[in-house]
Design a protein around this motif. Structure first.
Motif: not given
Length: 101
Positions: A5-6, A11-15, A19-21
């Motif tokens: 789930s998002v 969006s998936r990209g923003m999630t 997570a990367l940040a």
């Protein structure tokens, strides 16, 4: 197979970006540890002094989590986040202007 789930409105990209940040921010606390001897040599300080630098970084992060993160629930985040970024930038400038270790 379960579908991931998002969060609503992301969006998936923003999630993935969040997570990367987050992973990069926390990773910065630990990436310097294997380089402790090189850090000490490049700064011309003892290994213990370089270790104190790493420890101070981790203590500062812990204090931020304990003291600043709860402010996000109590204060307007649109004003809190830029203020915290400005204070961080000032602290980085002070570190850059330091004449030595």
């Amino acid at each position: 197979m379960t579908k991931h789930s998002v969060p609503p409105g992301m969006s998936r990209g923003m999630t993935f970006l969040f997570a990367l940040a987050g992973g990069s921010a926390v990773g910065n606390l630990y990436w310097a540890q294997p380089l402790l001897a090189e850090i000490a040599a490049s700064l011309g300080v003892s290994l213990a002094a370089a270790g104190a630098l790493i420890t101070a970084t981790q203590v500062g992060y812990a204090c931020g989590v304990l003291l600043l993160v709860p402010l996000g629930d109590a204060l307007d985040r649109r004003r809190l986040i830029p203020a915290m970024l400005a204070l961080s930038a000032l602290a980085l400038l002070a570190c850059a202007a330091a004449p030595g270790y």
